[in-house]
Design a protein around this motif. Structure first.
Motif, PDB file in Angstrom:
ATOM      1  N   LYS A  79       0.871  -1.257  -0.117  1.00  0.00           N
ATOM      2  CA  LYS A  79      -0.004  -0.011   0.087  1.00  0.00           C
ATOM      3  C   LYS A  79       0.791   1.066  -0.006  1.00  0.00           C
ATOM      4  CE  LYS A  79      -4.033  -2.477   2.539  1.00  0.00           C
ATOM      5  NZ  LYS A  79      -4.631  -2.371   3.835  1.00  0.00           N
ATOM      6  N   GLY A  80       2.272   0.948   0.100  1.00  0.00           N
ATOM      7  CA  GLY A  80       3.191   2.222   0.054  1.00  0.00           C
ATOM      8  C   GLY A  80       3.326   2.983   1.251  1.00  0.00           C
ATOM      9  N   ARG A  81       2.885   2.404   2.431  1.00  0.00           N
ATOM     10  CA  ARG A  81       3.022   2.989   3.389  1.00  0.00           C
ATOM     11  C   ARG A  81       4.526   3.032   4.117  1.00  0.00           C
ATOM     12  NH1 ARG A  81      -1.640  -0.353   6.599  1.00  0.00           N
ATOM     13  NH2 ARG A  81      -0.559  -1.960   5.306  1.00  0.00           N
ATOM     14  N   LYS A  82       5.098   3.830   5.018  1.00  0.00           N
ATOM     15  CA  LYS A  82       6.254   3.835   5.349  1.00  0.00           C
ATOM     16  C   LYS A  82       6.673   2.465   6.131  1.00  0.00           C
ATOM     17  CE  LYS A  82       9.694   7.115   7.239  1.00  0.00           C
ATOM     18  NZ  LYS A  82      10.121   7.629   5.947  1.00  0.00           N
ATOM     19  N   VAL A  83       7.672   1.788   5.759  1.00  0.00           N
ATOM     20  CA  VAL A  83       8.415   0.716   6.497  1.00  0.00           C
ATOM     21  C   VAL A  83       9.592   0.811   7.121  1.00  0.00           C
ATOM     22  CG1 VAL A  83       7.145  -0.700   4.872  1.00  0.00           C
ATOM     23  CG2 VAL A  83       9.504  -0.055   4.485  1.00  0.00           C
ATOM     24  N   VAL A  84       9.816  -0.081   8.232  1.00  0.00           N
ATOM     25  CA  VAL A  84      11.136   0.148   9.128  1.00  0.00           C
ATOM     26  C   VAL A  84      12.323   0.632   8.559  1.00  0.00           C
ATOM     27  CG1 VAL A  84       9.927  -0.718  11.388  1.00  0.00           C
ATOM     28  CG2 VAL A  84      11.139  -2.211   9.736  1.00  0.00           C
ATOM     29  N   THR A  85      12.579  -0.340   7.439  1.00  0.00           N
ATOM     30  CA  THR A  85      13.569  -0.413   6.455  1.00  0.00           C
ATOM     31  C   THR A  85      13.954   0.884   5.931  1.00  0.00           C
ATOM     32  OG1 THR A  85      12.694  -1.424   4.898  1.00  0.00           O
ATOM     33  CG2 THR A  85      14.119  -2.553   6.348  1.00  0.00           C
ATOM     34  N   ASP A  86      12.758   1.726   5.782  1.00  0.00           N
ATOM     35  CA  ASP A  86      13.118   3.208   5.333  1.00  0.00           C
ATOM     36  C   ASP A  86      13.922   3.969   6.049  1.00  0.00           C
ATOM     37  OD1 ASP A  86      11.533   2.552   3.204  1.00  0.00           O
ATOM     38  OD2 ASP A  86       9.668   3.394   4.001  1.00  0.00           O
ATOM     39  N   PHE A  87      14.099   3.578   7.390  1.00  0.00           N
ATOM     40  CA  PHE A  87      14.874   4.549   8.417  1.00  0.00           C
ATOM     41  C   PHE A  87      16.617   4.330   8.156  1.00  0.00           C
ATOM     42  CE2 PHE A  87      10.881   4.494   9.921  1.00  0.00           C
ATOM     43  CZ  PHE A  87      10.685   6.011  10.539  1.00  0.00           C
ATOM     44  N   PHE A  88      16.736   3.174   7.203  1.00  0.00           N
ATOM     45  CA  PHE A  88      18.342   2.746   6.960  1.00  0.00           C
ATOM     46  C   PHE A  88      18.608   2.682   5.291  1.00  0.00           C
ATOM     47  CE2 PHE A  88      16.269   0.515  10.536  1.00  0.00           C
ATOM     48  CZ  PHE A  88      17.328   1.062  11.546  1.00  0.00           C
ATOM     49  N   PRO A  89      18.371   4.210   4.905  1.00  0.00           N
ATOM     50  CA  PRO A  89      18.583   4.344   3.420  1.00  0.00           C
ATOM     51  C   PRO A  89      20.038   4.130   3.244  1.00  0.00           C
ATOM     52  CG  PRO A  89      18.409   6.565   4.568  1.00  0.00           C
ATOM     53  CD  PRO A  89      18.062   5.343   5.420  1.00  0.00           C
ATOM     54  N   MET A  90      21.140   4.247   4.010  1.00  0.00           N
ATOM     55  CA  MET A  90      22.508   4.126   3.666  1.00  0.00           C
ATOM     56  C   MET A  90      23.117   2.638   3.873  1.00  0.00           C
ATOM     57  SD  MET A  90      23.249   7.135   2.988  1.00  0.00           S
ATOM     58  CE  MET A  90      24.774   7.222   2.713  1.00  0.00           C
TER      59      MET A  90
END
Length: 242
Positions: A79-90
């Motif tokens: 559904k395109g919602r924010k997920v926990v791995t989005d906090f680790f882009p690097m």
């Protein structure tokens, strides 16, 4: 030489138990040949593929995240919602959460690419304590608290005994702040336990995971676990092993 399922788990693909299922399903190849037997051992020179994708022998990494409310405990969301791995882009490694917190629950969640470590912490027999702070509608009675402390019957069975304490009450608003410590990890367990005694959850936060807390972290912040913390978690699980 190591067992194939351990190599897959250590690469962060899946837990060791799930890796065994992948092997049985014929989804794993060693040096180009499908392997379906669990006893196979491989060395660092062998090429292992899962679903036609070669696995990388990554260095294991371990993180703690202060998950905000409104974030999915997953690596993706349809559904395109924010997920926990989005906090680790690097982070280039393929990390994933250990267990889950509900979409509207905040607090500590651990992430890693170490499948064996993840499985160790999630297995019920290892009894890793998790502490939750809940704001509830209604004020729990002493008898209701005792039910939680003894273990309460839910639709999927009786819970293990919980440690419960009422931190504060607001008689005008008919709400209370309750602390619960449990070691199980059933789906929506804390919410269902509090609903079962007639005090539905208005807000929920996981404050502590084993000896780890949110000190120094703001909502959305993360940090890498130290080698000593990882060692402590492994030791804690092994001492709880029955």
């Amino acid at each position: 030489m190591e067992r194939l399922q351990k190599v897959i788990a250590n690469a962060g693909i899946a837990s060791r138990r799930k890796a065994e299922e992948l092997i049985k399903e014929g989804r794993v190849k060693v040096n180009g040949k499908v392997v379906t037997e669990l006893g196979v051992k491989v060395s660092g020179n062998d090429q292992v593929e899962v679903d036609e994708i070669p696995i990388d022998k990554e260095e294991p990494i371990y993180f703690i995240l202060y998950k905000p409310s409104g974030v999915i405990s997953s690596v993706s969301d349809d559904k395109g919602r924010k997920v926990v791995t989005d906090f680790f882009p690097m982070i280039k490694q393929r990390i994933y959460p250990i267990g889950r917190l509900d979409y509207d629950t905040s607090g500590i969640i651990l992430l890693t690419n170490d499948g064996e470590f993840s499985n160790l912490l999630q297995h019920p027999k290892y009894e890793i304590n998790k502490e939750y702070i809940a704001k509830v509608k209604g004020i729990p009675t002493k008898e209701a608290i005792r039910k939680l402390e003894r273990g309460i019957q839910l639709e999927d069975g009786k819970t293990a005994p919980a440690q419960v304490k009422i931190m504060s009450m607001d008689n005008k608003k008919n709400t209370a702040i309750v602390r619960l410590i449990i070691h199980e990890g059933r789906n929506r367990q804390v919410k269902r336990m509090l609903e079962a005694i007639g005090t539905p959850v208005l807000k929920l936060k996981r404050e502590r995971y084993a000896f780890l807390d949110l000190s120094g972290l703001r909502s959305g912040d993360a940090r890498e676990l130290s080698p000593h913390e990882v060692k402590q978690l492994r030791a804690l699980a092994s001492t709880k092993h029955r």
